[in-house]
Design a protein around this motif. Structure first.
Motif, PDB file in Angstrom:
ATOM      1  N   THR A 175     -16.284  -5.376 -69.091  1.00  0.00           N
ATOM      2  CA  THR A 175     -15.672  -5.232 -70.410  1.00  0.00           C
ATOM      3  C   THR A 175     -15.088  -3.827 -70.597  1.00  0.00           C
ATOM      4  O   THR A 175     -14.126  -3.634 -71.332  1.00  0.00           O
ATOM      5  CB  THR A 175     -16.699  -5.533 -71.524  1.00  0.00           C
ATOM      6  OG1 THR A 175     -17.303  -6.792 -71.255  1.00  0.00           O
ATOM      7  CG2 THR A 175     -16.043  -5.594 -72.894  1.00  0.00           C
ATOM      8  N   MET A 176     -15.679  -2.842 -69.906  1.00  0.00           N
ATOM      9  CA  MET A 176     -15.153  -1.475 -69.993  1.00  0.00           C
ATOM     10  C   MET A 176     -14.001  -1.250 -69.015  1.00  0.00           C
ATOM     11  O   MET A 176     -13.531  -0.130 -68.857  1.00  0.00           O
ATOM     12  CB  MET A 176     -16.283  -0.466 -69.724  1.00  0.00           C
ATOM     13  CG  MET A 176     -17.336  -0.463 -70.813  1.00  0.00           C
ATOM     14  SD  MET A 176     -18.541   0.886 -70.680  1.00  0.00           S
ATOM     15  CE  MET A 176     -19.675   0.257 -69.455  1.00  0.00           C
ATOM     16  N   GLY A 177     -13.580  -2.314 -68.336  1.00  0.00           N
ATOM     17  CA  GLY A 177     -12.466  -2.186 -67.400  1.00  0.00           C
ATOM     18  C   GLY A 177     -12.881  -1.694 -66.026  1.00  0.00           C
ATOM     19  O   GLY A 177     -12.052  -1.242 -65.240  1.00  0.00           O
ATOM     20  N   GLY A 178     -14.171  -1.772 -65.732  1.00  0.00           N
ATOM     21  CA  GLY A 178     -14.663  -1.313 -64.438  1.00  0.00           C
ATOM     22  C   GLY A 178     -15.110  -2.454 -63.542  1.00  0.00           C
ATOM     23  O   GLY A 178     -14.910  -3.628 -63.868  1.00  0.00           O
ATOM     24  N   GLU A 179     -15.708  -2.082 -62.422  1.00  0.00           N
ATOM     25  CA  GLU A 179     -16.219  -3.075 -61.474  1.00  0.00           C
ATOM     26  C   GLU A 179     -17.571  -2.618 -60.945  1.00  0.00           C
ATOM     27  O   GLU A 179     -17.850  -1.424 -60.907  1.00  0.00           O
ATOM     28  CB  GLU A 179     -15.266  -3.214 -60.291  1.00  0.00           C
ATOM     29  CG  GLU A 179     -14.058  -4.086 -60.564  1.00  0.00           C
ATOM     30  CD  GLU A 179     -13.066  -3.983 -59.409  1.00  0.00           C
ATOM     31  OE1 GLU A 179     -13.502  -4.072 -58.251  1.00  0.00           O
ATOM     32  OE2 GLU A 179     -11.880  -3.779 -59.700  1.00  0.00           O
TER      33      GLU A 179
END
Ligand code: ADP
Length: 256
Positions: free
Chosen positions: A230-234
């Protein structure tokens, strides 16, 4: 937005098929939403009474001076099971909220070093273990401070649960190209290859019998993954049974 099949110039049978399909899709998404709502309501309704039960149990335990060993043990087991279930309900609530987009993520530029040291210090306080934070420089990322803190604590918590008390735990921070990288490394039991892709699934646990004694419900990593994405990470794992595990999080860095 909602998925939809659009066929403007198709023959009428195909158009009708598309309409039916779209109706099914919207019923499906309604059903999903209802299920999420249900999980969320049940979790919420159960958490309050359980918190009261746990509170009373703890106060009985504290105040009773004349308990025999069996009675004390029974009360202690009841308390820790109640606490474990409260934790489960909180996790279910978090997941249901994240699924439906109800958790608001406040994304802002952060210096990860402070955050990592805070998480490590907090974990040390509750566990008597030492956690090393390694970084050659300050590493910046765009993330939600509280949610990232929760992610780190979950990963450190696992690192502690699945390793011996004197095994080292290291948090590494690094900037690679235009990404911030966080690694949580332990030298614990490790995870066999066939389980590595599945541990992020809800309720998945590698060894139910051993895992049961370590307390969780198999939701921790599912939450971690949902939050990170959701924070745009992986997030990914590398691990070898007997040698330990490395959980790697990659996050975007601030645009300059
Ligand atoms: P829980 O710890 O509550 O079981 P998680 O979702 O946090 O749930 O983890 C799922 C499973 O992944 C665990 O049951 C455990 O088998 C495995 N696992 C997670 N972290 C580690 C780790 N650092 N080392 C070894 N196994 C791990």
């Amino acid at each position: 937005g909602e998925a939809k099949l659009l066929l403007r110039h198709a023959p009428s049978e195909v158009k009708q098929l598309a309409q039916t399909f779209n109706m099914m899709l919207s019923r499906l998404s309604e059903a999903w939403e209802q299920q999420r709502q249900f999980v969320s309501n049940v979790s919420h309704e159960l958490r309050t009474p359980l918190t009261i039960v746990s509170g009373y149990l703890q106060s009985v335990l504290r105040r009773s001076t004349n308990l025999n060993d069996n009675q004390r043990e029974a009360l202690e087991t009841a308390t820790s099971e109640a606490e474990r279930t409260i934790h489960l309900l909180q996790d279910l609530l978090d997941l249901a909220r994240a699924d439906s987009g109800y958790i608001h993520f406040h994304l802002e530029p952060l210096i990860l070093n402070d955050l990592a040291i805070e998480a490590a210090t907090m974990a040390e306080k509750f566990s008597n273990r030492s956690i090393t934070v390694k970084a050659t420089d300050n590493v910046e990322a765009v993330a939600d401070r509280d949610r990232l803190q929760q992610v780190l604590i979950n990963l450190i918590d696992n690192a502690m649960k699945y390793s011996d008390p004197d095994d080292s735990i290291i948090l590494e921070l690094e900037r690679i190209d235009r990404q911030a990288v966080i690694r949580v490394c332990d030298r614990g039991v490790g995870i066999a290859l066939q389980h590595q892709s599945r541990i992020f699934e809800r309720f998945y646990r590698v060894d139910e019998s051993r895992a049961r004694s370590t307390g969780g419900h198999g939701l921790g990593l599912a939450i971690v993954k949902t939050f990170v994405e959701t924070m745009g990470g992986e997030i990914a794992v590398r691990s070898k049974p007997g040698a330990g595990s490395v959980f790697t999080i990659v996050l975007p860095i601030p645009q300059k």
